[in-house]
Enzyme design. Structure first.
Site, PDB file in Angstrom:
ATOM      1  N   HIS A  58       0.847  -1.203   0.000  1.00  0.00           N
ATOM      2  CA  HIS A  58       0.000   0.000   0.000  1.00  0.00           C
ATOM      3  C   HIS A  58       0.883   1.253   0.000  1.00  0.00           C
ATOM      4  CE1 HIS A  58      -2.899   3.027   1.172  1.00  0.00           C
ATOM      5  NE2 HIS A  58      -3.843   2.180   0.793  1.00  0.00           N
ATOM      6  N   GLU A 105      -4.286   1.230  -6.939  1.00  0.00           N
ATOM      7  CA  GLU A 105      -4.721   2.351  -6.117  1.00  0.00           C
ATOM      8  C   GLU A 105      -3.847   3.559  -6.426  1.00  0.00           C
ATOM      9  OE1 GLU A 105      -6.832   0.428  -2.369  1.00  0.00           O
ATOM     10  OE2 GLU A 105      -5.048   1.596  -1.927  1.00  0.00           O
TER      11      GLU A 105
HETATM   12  P1  13P Z   1     -10.144   5.456   0.467  1.00  0.00           P
HETATM   13  O1  13P Z   1     -11.240   4.607  -0.093  1.00  0.00           O
HETATM   14  O2  13P Z   1     -10.467   6.012   1.819  1.00  0.00           O
HETATM   15  O3  13P Z   1      -9.668   6.494  -0.517  1.00  0.00           O
HETATM   16  O4  13P Z   1      -8.892   4.480   0.729  1.00  0.00           O
HETATM   17  C1  13P Z   1      -8.514   3.593  -0.264  1.00  0.00           C
HETATM   18  C2  13P Z   1      -7.466   2.702   0.257  1.00  0.00           C
HETATM   19  O5  13P Z   1      -6.337   3.093   0.476  1.00  0.00           O
HETATM   20  C3  13P Z   1      -7.835   1.292   0.515  1.00  0.00           C
HETATM   21  O6  13P Z   1      -6.718   0.581   0.855  1.00  0.00           O
END
Ligand code: 13P
Length: 247
Positions: A95, A164
């Protein structure tokens, strides 16, 4: 099948986590037919949540992090066997918050992916580019380099690959437009879809954009933060995802 999960990040007590899990288990699972749900609470709550979800239940349980060594002098860390002992079936890795704040380099991410798979758990492997890379039009080379490095030397078949983009994550993130993501998912789909379990999207997912995001070719699920930190919010997104399969 779509994969739709939530990480709570550094939020919630054991009581909160147990209550969340109870409420999910009490909900009618037919609402999310066709969806593999997973929840990733903080490590302190894993065992309590496992107690509610059970080991072979319909909702999978994940840890947010684990060290690549099984044990040893690594103060403050927990290992893959330890999170598995506490009930984790999946482990999040890579992450951007870990890469940015805790120095999880591509090399470290690969070591962790190897350990997670080596112990028979499922990695939720996050990749994503910063805003300046996105604006320069170099997202695809950036995220495929991250994924290739993370997957080096492993059988990727159990991996959930979560794209992400850093610019879309969290309260300072920008909600993506569908058009921001189409090219990246086409590239990820072509390169990884047949090798991994699923390629999912994360970053400012909410009940308002989930259906639209799920229409992007190559998106095989959603990884949700804030919008799923309360049970009704998560249930709503699960229902939307399930309906999208029948649309
Ligand atoms: P948000 O949905 O709060 O933007 O976070 C996404 C995330 O980092 C999930 O791991």
């Amino acid at each position: 099948m779509l994969w739709v999960g939530t990480s709570w990040k550094m939020n919630g007590t054991i009581d909160f986590a147990r209550e969340y899990a109870w409420r999910l288990m009490a909900a009618d699972a037919s609402q999310w037919e066709g969806i593999q749900a997973f929840i990733i609470p903080p490590a302190t709550a894993l065992d309590a949540v496992r107690g509610v979800l059970g080991d072979n239940g319909p909702i999978l349980l994940g840890a947010q992090n684990a060290h690549w060594e099984d044990s040893g002098a690594w103060t403050g860390e927990v290992s893959v066997p330890q999170v598995a002992d506490a009930g984790a079936q999946m482990v999040e890795v890579g992450h951007s918050e870990r890469r940015q704040h805790f120095g999880d380099s591509d090399e470290v991410v690969n070591l962790k992916v190897r350990a997670i798979i080596g112990h028979g758990l499922r990695p939720v492997l996050c990749i994503g580019e910063p805003a300046e890379v996105f604006e320069a039009g170099r997202s695809i080379e950036y995220i495929t380099a991250q994924a290739d490095s993370a997957l080096q030397g492993v059988d990727p078949s159990s991996v959930i690959l979560a794209y992400e983009p850093i610019w879309a994550i969290g309260e300072h993130g920008r909600e993506p437009r569908r058009s921001d993501l189409v090219r990246a998912f086409a590239a990820l789909g072509e390169r990884y879809s047949s090798d991994v379990t699923a390629v999912v999207y994360g970053g400012s997912v909410n009940a308002g954009n989930a259906a639209d995001l799920l229409t992007i070719p190559g998106v095989e699920g959603l990884f949700v933060g804030r919008a799923a930190w309360r049970v009704p919010g998560y249930l709503e997104i699960l229902r939307i995802a399930s309906r999208s399969l029948r649309a």
